[in-house]
Design a protein around this motif. Structure first.
Motif, mmCIF file in Angstrom:
data_model
loop_
_atom_site.group_PDB
_atom_site.id
_atom_site.type_symbol
_atom_site.label_atom_id
_atom_site.label_comp_id
_atom_site.label_asym_id
_atom_site.label_seq_id
_atom_site.Cartn_x
_atom_site.Cartn_y
_atom_site.Cartn_z
ATOM 1 N N MET A 1 0.858 -1.195 0.000
ATOM 2 C CA MET A 1 0.000 0.000 0.000
ATOM 3 C C MET A 1 0.889 1.238 0.000
ATOM 4 O O MET A 1 1.879 1.297 0.708
ATOM 5 C CB MET A 1 -0.854 -0.036 1.267
ATOM 6 C CG MET A 1 -1.816 1.086 1.430
ATOM 7 S SD MET A 1 -2.901 0.690 2.816
ATOM 8 C CE MET A 1 -3.165 2.285 3.487
ATOM 9 N N SER A 2 0.515 2.199 -0.830
ATOM 10 C CA SER A 2 1.343 3.404 -0.855
ATOM 11 C C SER A 2 1.053 4.270 0.377
ATOM 12 O O SER A 2 0.041 4.097 1.045
ATOM 13 C CB SER A 2 1.102 4.198 -2.132
ATOM 14 O OG SER A 2 -0.098 3.831 -2.735
ATOM 15 N N ARG A 3 1.966 5.202 0.637
ATOM 16 C CA ARG A 3 1.798 6.086 1.788
ATOM 17 C C ARG A 3 0.602 7.000 1.532
ATOM 18 O O ARG A 3 0.462 7.585 0.448
ATOM 19 C CB ARG A 3 3.077 6.896 1.963
ATOM 20 C CG ARG A 3 3.088 7.794 3.180
ATOM 21 C CD ARG A 3 4.445 8.458 3.290
ATOM 22 N NE ARG A 3 4.411 9.632 4.129
ATOM 23 C CZ ARG A 3 4.588 9.623 5.454
ATOM 24 N NH1 ARG A 3 4.810 8.486 6.079
ATOM 25 N NH2 ARG A 3 4.544 10.739 6.142
ATOM 26 N N LEU A 4 -0.245 7.112 2.548
ATOM 27 C CA LEU A 4 -1.402 7.996 2.410
ATOM 28 C C LEU A 4 -0.929 9.445 2.349
ATOM 29 O O LEU A 4 0.076 9.813 2.963
ATOM 30 C CB LEU A 4 -2.341 7.806 3.598
ATOM 31 C CG LEU A 4 -3.059 6.455 3.664
ATOM 32 C CD1 LEU A 4 -3.734 6.281 5.007
ATOM 33 C CD2 LEU A 4 -4.053 6.320 2.524
ATOM 34 N N PRO A 53 1.027 8.414 17.424
ATOM 35 C CA PRO A 53 1.676 8.972 16.227
ATOM 36 C C PRO A 53 3.135 8.510 16.170
ATOM 37 O O PRO A 53 3.813 8.452 17.199
ATOM 38 C CB PRO A 53 1.596 10.486 16.445
ATOM 39 C CG PRO A 53 0.551 10.688 17.512
ATOM 40 C CD PRO A 53 0.615 9.469 18.377
ATOM 41 N N ILE A 54 3.584 8.183 14.969
ATOM 42 C CA ILE A 54 4.952 7.682 14.777
ATOM 43 C C ILE A 54 5.709 8.653 13.866
ATOM 44 O O ILE A 54 5.251 8.952 12.747
ATOM 45 C CB ILE A 54 4.913 6.264 14.151
ATOM 46 C CG1 ILE A 54 4.146 5.282 15.056
ATOM 47 C CG2 ILE A 54 6.325 5.759 13.861
ATOM 48 C CD1 ILE A 54 4.768 5.009 16.415
ATOM 49 N N GLY A 59 7.907 10.398 8.708
ATOM 50 C CA GLY A 59 7.264 11.234 9.739
ATOM 51 C C GLY A 59 5.759 11.072 9.794
ATOM 52 O O GLY A 59 5.165 10.232 9.129
ATOM 53 N N THR A 60 5.147 11.914 10.627
ATOM 54 C CA THR A 60 3.695 11.812 10.775
ATOM 55 C C THR A 60 3.000 12.371 9.528
ATOM 56 O O THR A 60 3.550 13.219 8.823
ATOM 57 C CB THR A 60 3.184 12.582 12.015
ATOM 58 O OG1 THR A 60 3.595 13.932 11.889
ATOM 59 C CG2 THR A 60 3.702 11.990 13.304
ATOM 60 N N ILE A 61 1.798 11.861 9.277
ATOM 61 C CA ILE A 61 0.939 12.381 8.206
ATOM 62 C C ILE A 61 -0.137 13.220 8.889
ATOM 63 O O ILE A 61 -0.777 12.748 9.845
ATOM 64 C CB ILE A 61 0.287 11.230 7.410
ATOM 65 C CG1 ILE A 61 1.367 10.351 6.754
ATOM 66 C CG2 ILE A 61 -0.690 11.767 6.373
ATOM 67 C CD1 ILE A 61 0.827 9.086 6.111
ATOM 68 N N PHE A 64 -3.503 11.830 10.326
ATOM 69 C CA PHE A 64 -3.569 10.356 10.289
ATOM 70 C C PHE A 64 -4.071 9.822 11.639
ATOM 71 O O PHE A 64 -5.076 9.101 11.692
ATOM 72 C CB PHE A 64 -2.205 9.750 9.938
ATOM 73 C CG PHE A 64 -2.229 8.247 9.890
ATOM 74 C CD1 PHE A 64 -2.692 7.577 8.774
ATOM 75 C CD2 PHE A 64 -1.830 7.493 10.995
ATOM 76 C CE1 PHE A 64 -2.748 6.184 8.739
ATOM 77 C CE2 PHE A 64 -1.877 6.107 10.976
ATOM 78 C CZ PHE A 64 -2.329 5.449 9.840
ATOM 79 N N ALA A 104 1.292 3.325 13.010
ATOM 80 C CA ALA A 104 1.761 3.040 11.649
ATOM 81 C C ALA A 104 3.055 3.784 11.380
ATOM 82 O O ALA A 104 3.223 4.943 11.763
ATOM 83 C CB ALA A 104 0.708 3.474 10.629
ATOM 84 N N ASP A 105 3.982 3.087 10.709
ATOM 85 C CA ASP A 105 5.148 3.782 10.143
ATOM 86 C C ASP A 105 5.078 3.626 8.626
ATOM 87 O O ASP A 105 4.005 3.355 8.073
ATOM 88 C CB ASP A 105 6.461 3.281 10.766
ATOM 89 C CG ASP A 105 6.751 1.821 10.446
ATOM 90 O OD1 ASP A 105 6.051 1.245 9.573
ATOM 91 O OD2 ASP A 105 7.674 1.274 11.067
ATOM 92 N N TYR A 109 1.139 -0.842 9.249
ATOM 93 C CA TYR A 109 0.094 -0.225 10.064
ATOM 94 C C TYR A 109 -0.518 -1.378 10.852
ATOM 95 O O TYR A 109 -1.087 -2.293 10.259
ATOM 96 C CB TYR A 109 -0.919 0.474 9.154
ATOM 97 C CG TYR A 109 -2.190 0.991 9.826
ATOM 98 C CD1 TYR A 109 -2.211 1.353 11.172
ATOM 99 C CD2 TYR A 109 -3.363 1.130 9.099
ATOM 100 C CE1 TYR A 109 -3.368 1.823 11.774
ATOM 101 C CE2 TYR A 109 -4.522 1.605 9.688
ATOM 102 C CZ TYR A 109 -4.517 1.943 11.027
ATOM 103 O OH TYR A 109 -5.661 2.405 11.629
ATOM 104 N N ASN A 122 -2.804 -4.265 8.923
ATOM 105 C CA ASN A 122 -3.762 -3.524 8.099
ATOM 106 C C ASN A 122 -3.954 -4.153 6.722
ATOM 107 O O ASN A 122 -5.055 -4.129 6.176
ATOM 108 C CB ASN A 122 -3.306 -2.071 7.965
ATOM 109 C CG ASN A 122 -4.189 -1.260 7.054
ATOM 110 O OD1 ASN A 122 -3.833 -0.966 5.927
ATOM 111 N ND2 ASN A 122 -5.376 -0.921 7.521
HETATM 112 O O1 2YJ Z 1 1.902 8.280 12.590
HETATM 113 C C1 2YJ Z 1 1.841 8.794 11.447
HETATM 114 O O2 2YJ Z 1 1.168 9.823 11.222
HETATM 115 C C2 2YJ Z 1 2.578 8.144 10.308
HETATM 116 N N1 2YJ Z 1 3.750 7.486 10.774
HETATM 117 C C3 2YJ Z 1 1.599 7.257 9.584
HETATM 118 C C4 2YJ Z 1 2.187 6.473 8.455
HETATM 119 C C5 2YJ Z 1 1.125 5.727 7.713
HETATM 120 N N2 2YJ Z 1 1.708 4.701 6.915
HETATM 121 C C6 2YJ Z 1 1.352 4.467 5.686
HETATM 122 O O3 2YJ Z 1 0.496 5.096 5.118
HETATM 123 C C7 2YJ Z 1 2.116 3.369 5.027
HETATM 124 N N3 2YJ Z 1 1.667 3.240 3.690
HETATM 125 C C8 2YJ Z 1 1.992 2.054 5.754
HETATM 126 C C9 2YJ Z 1 0.764 1.342 5.413
HETATM 127 C C10 2YJ Z 1 0.937 -0.101 5.578
HETATM 128 C C11 2YJ Z 1 -0.331 -0.732 5.158
HETATM 129 N N4 2YJ Z 1 -0.229 -2.122 5.018
#
Ligand code: 2YJ
Length: 262
Positions: A1-4, A53-54, A59-61, A64, A104-105, A109, A122
């Motif tokens: 899955m790509s990063r949101l 949050p991770i 970094g964080t989105i 998210f 999630a990193d 997730y 996830n």
């Molecule tokens: O805590 C945060 O805000 C971030 N570290 C969230 C990161 C969310 N990760 C993703 O969107 C990656 N694509 C991981 C998804 C894995 C799904 N199998």
């Protein structure tokens, strides 16, 4: 899955109740009811649940953690976002007696229990729940379903659909991935087939905008966990499209954990 991306999730908190009505009109069930049914949970649960949050990697989105928290609150969980991030945030979650932790990193997730040795991924939860949504919308038993993508999401979808009586055809450009899924109810396609020959499609590909209106048949039902959305707006307008970036997978993770906790 790509990063949101922040744009994918910016309105989840505001729109979740309204979106669940759309989901129900498509599948006959709310996301909560569908996910409870998958994991055999008879009544809603209200577990204290921390979202941490991770900051590692990219970094964080933006929004998210807040979106995950609001999705969980929508189904009745006693959810909160920790004030601290990363390991400090896990410590805060434990000290505040959270029973479940979501984090999630860039690679994973997950949700895990603080009281049982249970962890939900996830990818698995999302594939299973989008397959169940397609089955609920279209009753796929005895029908042919095309699954695009054979990563963790596509693999879980194949498993759910084939064990619920669908005839699955799966395609992934990396054929070793799809070959692992072959069984009596799951045929592996070596080339991308003509999509207009399929009425029921589960699309778990991570590429946007590659399915156009001429590719899809009228009255088709597409269940699409993949991000970004593979269908162009005109293609999406022609079919029934079950698609959300975070909601259904998150709810499925919650009940997947609960179903296995002691
Ligand atoms: O805590 C945060 O805000 C971030 N570290 C969230 C990161 C969310 N990760 C993703 O969107 C990656 N694509 C991981 C998804 C894995 C799904 N199998």
């Amino acid at each position: 899955m790509s990063r949101l991306l922040p744009g994918d999730i910016k309105n989840i908190s505001r729109d979740i109740a309204e979106y669940d009505e759309i989901f129900k009109s498509q599948t006959g069930k709310t996301m909560d009811a569908l996910c409870r049914e998958i994991f055999g949970i008879t009544k809603p649960e209200s577990l204290k649940t921390a979202v941490v949050p991770i900051t590692s990697g990219l970094g964080t989105i933006e929004r998210f953690s807040a979106s995950v928290c609001d999705i969980l609150r929508h189904i009745g969980a006693d959810a909160f976002v920790t004030e601290q991030t990363d390991v400090f945030g896990f410590q805060e979650a434990f000290l505040k007696k959270a029973k479940l932790i979501f984090a999630a990193d860039d690679n994973a997730y997950v949700a895990f229990s603080t009281t049982s040795r249970v962890c939900s991924d996830n990818g698995y939860a999302t594939g299973t729940a989008f397959a169940a949504a397609l089955n609920s919308a279209a009753n796929c038993s005895g029908q042919t379903v095309l699954v695009l993508g054979a990563g963790p999401v596509g693999a879980a979808a194949c498993e759910y659909l084939s064990s619920n009586g669908a005839r699955v055809e799966v395609y992934d450009p990396v054929s070793e991935k799809s070959r692992r899924l072959e069984n009596d109810n799951t045929a592996v396609l070596c080339e991308l087939p003509k999509l207009c020959n399929y009425k029921f499609v589960l699309d778990a590909t991570p590429v946007g905008d590659w399915i156009s209106e001429n590719d899809v048949c009228e009255n088709a039902v597409y269940s699409v966990p993949g991000m970004p959305l593979s269908l162009t707006p005109k293609a999406a307008a022609k079919i029934t499209l079950i698609h959300n970036p975070l909601e259904l997978g998150t709810i499925a993770m919650y009940y997947d954990c609960i179903s296995r906790m002691e």
